[in-house]
Design an enzyme around this catalytic site. Structure first.
Site, short mmCIF file in Angstrom:
data_model
loop_
_atom_site.label_atom_id
_atom_site.label_comp_id
_atom_site.label_asym_id
_atom_site.label_seq_id
_atom_site.Cartn_x
_atom_site.Cartn_y
_atom_site.Cartn_z
N GLN A 137 0.82 -1.20 0.00
CA GLN A 137 0.00 0.00 0.00
C GLN A 137 0.86 1.26 0.00
O GLN A 137 0.36 2.35 -0.22
CB GLN A 137 -0.89 0.03 1.25
CG GLN A 137 -1.98 -1.02 1.26
CD GLN A 137 -2.74 -1.04 2.58
OE1 GLN A 137 -2.75 -2.04 3.26
NE2 GLN A 137 -3.37 0.07 2.94
N ARG A 173 -7.65 -1.04 8.63
CA ARG A 173 -8.86 -0.26 8.31
C ARG A 173 -9.54 0.34 9.57
O ARG A 173 -10.17 -0.38 10.33
CB ARG A 173 -9.84 -1.18 7.58
CG ARG A 173 -10.94 -0.48 6.83
CD ARG A 173 -11.78 -1.51 6.10
NE ARG A 173 -12.64 -0.90 5.09
CZ ARG A 173 -13.37 -1.60 4.23
NH1 ARG A 173 -13.34 -2.92 4.24
NH2 ARG A 173 -14.12 -0.99 3.34
N ALA A 179 -5.68 5.59 5.60
CA ALA A 179 -6.45 6.66 6.23
C ALA A 179 -7.61 7.12 5.35
O ALA A 179 -8.02 8.28 5.44
CB ALA A 179 -5.54 7.83 6.60
N THR A 187 -3.04 11.88 10.64
CA THR A 187 -2.67 12.79 11.73
C THR A 187 -1.20 13.18 11.62
O THR A 187 -0.75 14.12 12.26
CB THR A 187 -2.97 12.16 13.09
OG1 THR A 187 -2.45 10.83 13.10
CG2 THR A 187 -4.46 12.12 13.33
N GLU A 237 -12.56 3.66 5.39
CA GLU A 237 -12.63 3.17 6.76
C GLU A 237 -13.95 3.43 7.49
O GLU A 237 -14.38 2.60 8.29
CB GLU A 237 -11.49 3.81 7.59
CG GLU A 237 -10.11 3.38 7.15
CD GLU A 237 -9.04 4.33 7.69
OE1 GLU A 237 -9.06 5.52 7.34
OE2 GLU A 237 -8.20 3.88 8.48
N GLU A 244 0.50 -1.90 4.58
CA GLU A 244 1.04 -0.54 4.70
C GLU A 244 2.51 -0.63 5.10
O GLU A 244 3.39 -0.18 4.37
CB GLU A 244 0.24 0.28 5.72
CG GLU A 244 0.74 1.72 5.80
CD GLU A 244 -0.14 2.63 6.64
OE1 GLU A 244 -1.30 2.29 6.91
OE2 GLU A 244 0.34 3.70 7.04
N PHE A 246 -7.68 1.96 11.81
CA PHE A 246 -6.42 2.39 12.42
C PHE A 246 -6.58 2.79 13.89
O PHE A 246 -6.12 3.83 14.32
CB PHE A 246 -5.90 3.59 11.60
CG PHE A 246 -4.42 3.83 11.67
CD1 PHE A 246 -3.52 2.97 11.04
CD2 PHE A 246 -3.90 4.92 12.35
CE1 PHE A 246 -2.16 3.21 11.08
CE2 PHE A 246 -2.52 5.16 12.40
CZ PHE A 246 -1.65 4.30 11.76
N PHE A 261 -6.25 -3.53 3.32
CA PHE A 261 -6.93 -3.25 4.59
C PHE A 261 -5.98 -2.72 5.67
O PHE A 261 -6.29 -2.83 6.85
CB PHE A 261 -7.67 -4.49 5.10
CG PHE A 261 -8.44 -5.23 4.05
CD1 PHE A 261 -9.53 -4.63 3.43
CD2 PHE A 261 -8.07 -6.50 3.64
CE1 PHE A 261 -10.24 -5.30 2.44
CE2 PHE A 261 -8.76 -7.18 2.65
CZ PHE A 261 -9.85 -6.57 2.04
N ARG A 274 -5.20 7.38 17.26
CA ARG A 274 -6.50 7.43 16.59
C ARG A 274 -7.58 6.79 17.45
O ARG A 274 -8.76 7.17 17.37
CB ARG A 274 -6.44 6.80 15.20
CG ARG A 274 -7.64 7.18 14.33
CD ARG A 274 -7.51 6.70 12.90
NE ARG A 274 -6.98 7.70 11.98
CZ ARG A 274 -7.72 8.60 11.33
NH1 ARG A 274 -9.03 8.64 11.49
NH2 ARG A 274 -7.17 9.46 10.50
#
Lengths: 784, 496
Positions: free
Chosen positions: A213, A358, A531, A462, A733, A248, A360, A244, A326
């Site tokens: 990703q 997904r 995100a 963020t 998400e 990442e 996070f 998902f 988060r």
């Protein structure tokens, strides 16, 4: 080849924005011709890797004897930590705590210790089993149940959010409840496991095809591990078979190992994990222990709250810091807390390092908020939905001071009231609540339950620098458009949406726009597709690129025909120049002949956002996405088995770029969230071995688990409060936590056993076992 | 001794294939992807659970020189061994679209109804839906969901796939279906492949045998008493893909007609050891409905198309789904060695964990299953974490016959997942026998479970849950058998 003949009379282009055009790869998906990394035709002589994984949870490595591995049939090489030319680290957070291959110690069962390269994958896998590893075992932390934020080890600095005086307000609150909830993690279970193919080039170059990703991040990790500049490494991904969040950072290990081996052996090397290895050796959604202490008034209005979100991070930081952040950003879900104190606890454990998934951490934050709502409802004897409504943030058109989040950002775009009201009506919540009560009164063993839960989800990374994107658009002389952007396609239809944006800009049919593989060689320094930001960021960047070219075309046409620019208008597949029309293709051809540049790089950065983590303050999110779900279940009080009878969803995707794709995201996100909270259970034994490491033991939802009646709609009236791409909202998400409605419907059914007098405190995942045990607890406590 | 040949022969899509160089543990999936570059078939789990590798295998259903209908079934290519394909037609997703690239109706419906997102599971869904469409052109939602139990999708939430499935019938002209068009020719070609020969390939760890018939199987096993017998490979497949065990020599019995017969005489159903779950389902559903319903919850459709009841028994797993109901029904097992046969009560076959009463050179030939007698109440309940395609946490089977005075005249209760073997609940049975069939007596008997079972805790369930759910199933059985209008079980589907 058929010659392209555009419809020059069309009223609208085919496949512009706000349409329901199918996924750009749908034909290839169904025909089996869509190419995933493992399907790429391998260069001659491609070698294959097998990983040697730790058999214990925590130990120093006394002796690692790989002679039998090296001697096995087909084996070409064995790599250990000392074969890493650059730094043996792939920590995405700069903590230097994520070795590529274990060096001297192992910190979880399943940690890669060595890698064997052989002529075939089968040979590599068999050889990997022949290692003789002598461990000096150390005490291992397998569970977070007994850990304490004050004294136990954490992987990185936790976050604290504070507004008002929570401690004081809790003391003076008329009612107060403390409790604890356990919330399980989740394996991504992307159908395509982790895979990378590295092809060495000249000098120090390497090209890596990776199911990732975050191609730029993968590129940087490879360069770092090889000790070469980023420009030597190209990472490409056409599509993933699901991501998902699990690709990442978790894609990097296979990519780096493949690249190291390819450089060393000067042959192409593929690393593809078996499902068991994938589930054992790569990170998952964090499981949590949530402690809450809430003060409220007799009506059920929250006055103050104190939360501790303890989470299993595993042995390294990975993305656990921001995931924990988060969780706190969503500890309010859609509710206003007058006084709040929330902290994360990022526990070190000797289990695999947990990662993005997904939502996070956001969904875990909301689970805590919704448990608190249930506690208050049962304590006050009121209907949970009533408590929910009482505590919502102010609606955007009726703001009166109950609009500040725990991180001091104002909620300016709240539409949850309208969404909930419309859903309540369309799902006939009140009527069904009455029917359920009547049913339960007459049913000895089977009990029904219903719940309507809201979602408010903050959109933006963020990490401020991640909120940028690039795109590259080429218009060829035949009028066809080839484009790339920094986002990756994992099934969410991102390439389709971005192509729609470009088609809309040029006013050409969608089949004239082709998005090809994402590669670091075309669009550099990109953010991971995460995100929910893919379409927001890359759509804007692509629009920016297209507009640059369009501006040049307008300039060209205006100049050539000596007319003002505003008399050059792009119509479907054609352009009106003054009072005559020519096809888009013709204009492009003329522009080419006149030496107009027909290629552009676009860029976008999200405005407004800022975040000061140390202070716990900022405008963390550009905007919020909203939704609500109403689910009804039946449970069997003899066995805990259950069925989801019906789910109704109303979700806000702003002015949807593609309604078909967005409905798919909502349906899929809901079912994935439901799976997380019901049947998907990660189970480690006392040695730290994950025993649910394959679909035989780890149970994601089937077609027969989705709600029997499943009504999903997008709000047709909402639009993004901010000028997002065509006023759409992110949709990756936000739908996942709609699955909470099932958990709360199950809790409602359980509560009926004790006449709704006791909070069921149903933990997740709510397997049939947990449901039955909660029923038993209801019976015991009601009998007291 | 049968004549032998040293190659397997089958049809792949349009082409005849004859392979001499094939290992006994060579999987169809790897062969398709690595040797034939047919990459539409995907590996998602390599254990037969996710369905990304689903292909269709066509086989002739019964023998004889003239007879033999060609039936296609979805199977998991990841755990299907090449040796089991002798005489079959293998169809992959690449075979569906027309020469001109025009999509098959199943494919077009999935496109139009947005049934794919990441697309990785999609070829498997295409094949499963196609397999269903061939048998049942206008399926109910229940039939679609049952056919898709063995296909995992992580993206769509399935609703779009269901919308596509409901629409397929409105797309396709069955007469244009590639398999329909070529079926006669394929049938003829498969018949031509039949030569009643034993297939023998390789030596040592490469040795693979496909016996010519059941008598030949008996002879092979006498000569190779340590051979691994493979019927559906739904378990042995994982020994290879997950444990990388050496399994040679391997004897493939899935194609033996003589083991694939199911018949009924004098109140006893005889099930050949090679009868698959799918093949048994119809007969069992008609004669013992509770057993038929259980079949739908064993594995996914692909596993049911491959796996056999005989294998489920011979394997000896404590969590096999068919032994408890078979034991409760009083089934017997016939074992054969050479020409000698012996028949034993099924419950005596399970000696200890991993240990069955099967001697070297012996094989399970058939099961004899008595139908429940008149007035006999029979039920079987499977408890799992996920309703479908899941492995048993606990499974209880109950057979009770009441005397004229309403007392329990006979009772057999057997469980899986509660002990090291499938096991009778003897203490519970004793507590019920001779007692009136009342809730009070049932509740008293429920206290006896602790004498029969001390179940373990594992990733599927805690021992505490197993114990509680297991005894509650007796109460469920009681309530269901005594007639009640209120539902006693949750179900996705209206009661049959």
């Amino acid at each position: 080849m058929t010659k392209h003949t555009p419809n020059l009379k069309a009223q609208k282009i085919a496949g512009g924005v706000h349409t329901a055009h199918p996924h750009d790869s749908a034909h290839k998906h169904v025909a089996g011709s869509a190419i995933y990394v493992d399907d790429i035709t391998e260069p001659a002589g491609t070698l294959h890797a097998g990983l040697g994984l730790s058999g214990v949870a925590h130990a120093t490595l006394k002796a690692v004897d790989l002679s039998a591995v090296l001697a096995a049939p087909g084996v070409v090489a064995v790599l250990t930590a000392k074969d890493v030319p650059g730094e043996n680290d792939i920590s995405p957070s700069g903590m230097h705590d994520d070795p590529i291959l274990a060096d001297g110690k192992v910190e979880f069962l399943g940690q890669p210790i060595f890698c064997v390269i052989a002529e075939t994958r089968d040979q590599a896998r068999r050889a990997a089993r022949l290692a003789k590893i002598d461990y000096d075992e150390l005490p291992a932390i397998i569970d977070i149940g007994g850990l304490e934020a004050e004294k136990d080890r954490q992987v990185t600095t936790p976050l604290v959010l504070k507004r008002g005086d929570a401690a004081g307000a809790l003391e003076t609150a008329p009612r107060r409840i403390k409790g604890r909830m356990r919330l399980g993690g989740q394996d991504h279970f992307y159908l395509e496991g982790q895979v990378s193919l590295a092809v060495p080039g000249e000098d120090d170059e390497v090209e890596v095809y990776c199911s990732t990703q975050g191609p730029s991040e993968t590129q940087h990790m490879i360069a770092h591990a090889l000790g070469v500049p980023n420009h030597a490494v190209t990472v490409e991904v056409r599509r993933m078979g699901g991501g998902f969040g699990g690709k990442e950072t978790q894609a990097n290990q296979c990519a780096v190992i493949a690249a190291i081996a390819a450089r060393k052996l000067k042959r192409a090397v593929k690393v593809r994990l078996d499902r068991d290895e994938d589930m054992t050796a790569t990170g998952k959604r964090h499981d949590f222990v949530i402690d809450y202490d809430v003060g409220f008034d007799d009506e059920g209005r929250i006055l103050a709250i104190d939360y501790t979100y303890g989470q299993r991070c595993g042995f390294s930081a990975d993305l656990s810091g921001p995931v924990g952040d988060r969780a706190l950003f969503h500890c309010d879900n859609a509710y206003f807390y007058p006084h709040v104190h929330a902290r994360s606890a990022l526990f070190y454990t000797n289990t695999v390092s947990n990662t993005a998934f997904r939502g996070f951490g956001g969904p875990q934050g909301m689970v805590g908020a919704e448990r608190v709502i249930d506690e208050i409802a049962f304590a006050t004897g009121k209907e949970p939905l009533e408590i929910r409504k009482l505590n919502f943030y102010d609606a955007m058109d009726k703001r009166a001071g109950r609009d500040v989040t725990p991180y001091h950002q104002k909620v300016e775009d709240c539409i949850i009231q309208r969404i909930v009201a419309e859903l309540e009506e369309s799902a006939d919540y009140a009527g069904r609540r009455r029917e359920i009560a009547a049913f339960n009164a007459n049913s000895r063993f089977i009990k029904r339950g219903i719940a309507l839960t809201p979602v408010k989800f903050g959109i933006s990374f963020t990490k401020t620098e991640s909120n940028q994107a690039g795109a590259l658009v080429h218009v060829y002389t035949d009028g066809s458009v080839h484009m790339n952007h920094g986002g990756t396609e994992m099934g969410q239809g991102l390439h389709m949406k971005v192509a729609q944006v470009v088609a809309e800009e040029f006013q050409i049919d969608i089949d004239r726009v082709k998005v090809t593989a994402t590669t670091t060689g075309k669009v550099p320094n990109t953010s991971p597709t995460a995100a929910s930001s893919g379409a927001d960021l890359n759509g804007m960047a692509a629009q920016n690129a297209a507009r640059q070219i369009k501006d040049r075309l307008i300039d060209f046409a205006a100049e050539t025909h000596q007319i003002p620019r505003d008399q050059v208008v792009f119509l479907p597949n054609r352009v009106r120049i003054g009072n005559h029309e020519i096809s888009f293709n013709e204009l492009v051809q003329q522009a080419y002949v006149a030496r107009v540049q027909l290629s552009a790089a676009g860029f976008y950065k999200t405005p407004k956002i800022h975040w000061d983590r140390a202070k716990g303050r900022g405008h963390a999110f550009y905007y919020f996405a909203y939704g609500a779900a109403c689910s009804e279940v039946s449970i069997d009080t003899l066995t805990g088995e259950y069925v989801v009878e019906r789910t109704d969803i109303l979700h806000d995707a702003g002015r949807s770029l593609n309604t078909a794709i967005d409905i798919g995201q909502v349906e899929g996100g809901f079912v994935q969230g439901m799976g997380w909270l019901t049947t998907e259970e990660l189970w480690w034994d006392e040695k730290g071995r994950l025993r649910t490491h394959a679909p035989s033991t780890y149970k994601i939802p089937l077609a027969s688990d989705r709600p029997k009646i499943f009504n999903v709609a997008l709000t047709d009236w909402s639009q993004a409060y901010e000028p997002t791409i065509h006023r759409s909202k992110a949709v990756g998400e936000p739908p996942l936590p709609l699955g909470l409605s099932v958990l709360h419907a199950l809790a409602d059914a359980v509560a009926s056993v004790a006449n709704h007098k006791i909070c069921p405190r149903l933990d997740a995942p709510a397997t049939p076992e947990r449901v039955l045990m909660a029923v038993e607890r209801m019976k015991r406590e009601a009998a007291k | 001794m049968a004549k032998t040949r040293n190659e397997i022969r089958f049809i792949l899509n349009g082409r005849d294939v004859a392979l001499r160089d094939v290992a006994p543990d060579q999987t169809l999936l790897d062969w398709l992807r690595l040797s034939r570059s047919l990459k539409g078939t995907k590996e998602g789990c390599a254990e037969g659970d996710c369905g990304a590798c689903t292909v269709l295998v066509g086989k002739l259903t019964d023998g004889g020189p003239d007879g033999g209908a060609l039936v296609y079934e979805g199977v998991n290519a990841c755990i299907r061994f090449m040796g089991s394909l002798d005489g079959c037609h293998v169809v992959t997703v690449e075979h569906l679209a027309g020469e001109d690239g025009r999509l098959h109706p199943v494919q077009q419906a999935l496109v139009d109804f947005h049934g794919s997102q990441c697309g990785f599971c999609t070829p498997g869904f295409v094949m499963s839906l196609y397999g269903l469409w061939m048998q049942t052109p206008n399926p109910s939602d229940r039939e679609v969901e049952t056919a898709l139990q063995g296909n995992l999708c992580r993206c769509t939430g399935y609703e779009a796939i269901m919308r596509a499935a409901r629409a397929i019938a409105s797309y396709g002209k069955a007469e244009n279906d590639p398999l329909r068009v070529e079926r006669e020719a394929v049938t003829a070609r498969l018949k031509a492949l039949r030569d009643n020969a034993r297939v023998e390939i390789g030596e040592g760890r490469n040795r693979l045998i496909v016996p010519a018939d059941v008598d030949d199987l008996a002879a092979v096993l006498e000569a190779e008493p340590k051979a691994t017998i493979v019927a559906g490979s739904t378990d042995v497949g994982l020994w290879v893909t997950k444990q990388m065990r050496e399994i040679a020599p391997v004897v493939f019995i899935g194609g033996l007609e003589g083991l694939r017969r199911i018949s009924e005489k004098d109140g006893v159903i005889t099930i050949g050891a090679g009868v698959t779950y799918t093949e048994a389902r119809g007969h069992l559903a008609a004669r013992i409905p509770a057993f038929g319903a259980l079949i739908d919850r064993i594995g996914g459709e692909q596993v049911r198309n491959m796996g056999t009841i005989g294998g489920n028994v011979a394997n000896g797993s404590p969590i096999g789904d068919t032994p408890p109901p078979l034991i409760a029904l009083g089934a017997e097992l016939t074992l054969r060695k050479g020409t000698a046969r012996r028949t034993i009560a099924l419950e005596d076959f399970f000696i200890a964990y991993g240990k069955q009463d099967r001697r070297p050179g012996e094989f399970v030939e058939k099961l004899q299953v008595p139908l429940p007698g008149k007035g006999e109440k029979f039920a079987v309940y499977k408890i799992t974490k996920r309703r479908d395609e899941d492995i048993t946490a606990t499974l209880g089977a109950f057979a009770v016959r009441l005397a004229a005075d309403g007392t329990v005249a006979a009772v057999r209760i057997a469980y899986g997942g509660m002990a090291a073997t499938p096991k009778r609940a003897r203490a519970v049975e004793a507590a019920l026998l001779g007692k009136p069939w009342t809730e009070a007596a049932v509740e008293a008997a429920m206290e006896k479970y602790a004498e029969d079972f001390a179940p373990l805790t594992d990733m599927r369930a805690t021992g505490e849950y197993r114990a509680l759910a297991a005894k509650n199933l007796l109460l469920r059985f009681y309530v269901e058998t005594t007639g009640t209008s209120a539902p006693v079980q949750v179900s996705r589907y209206e009661a049959a």
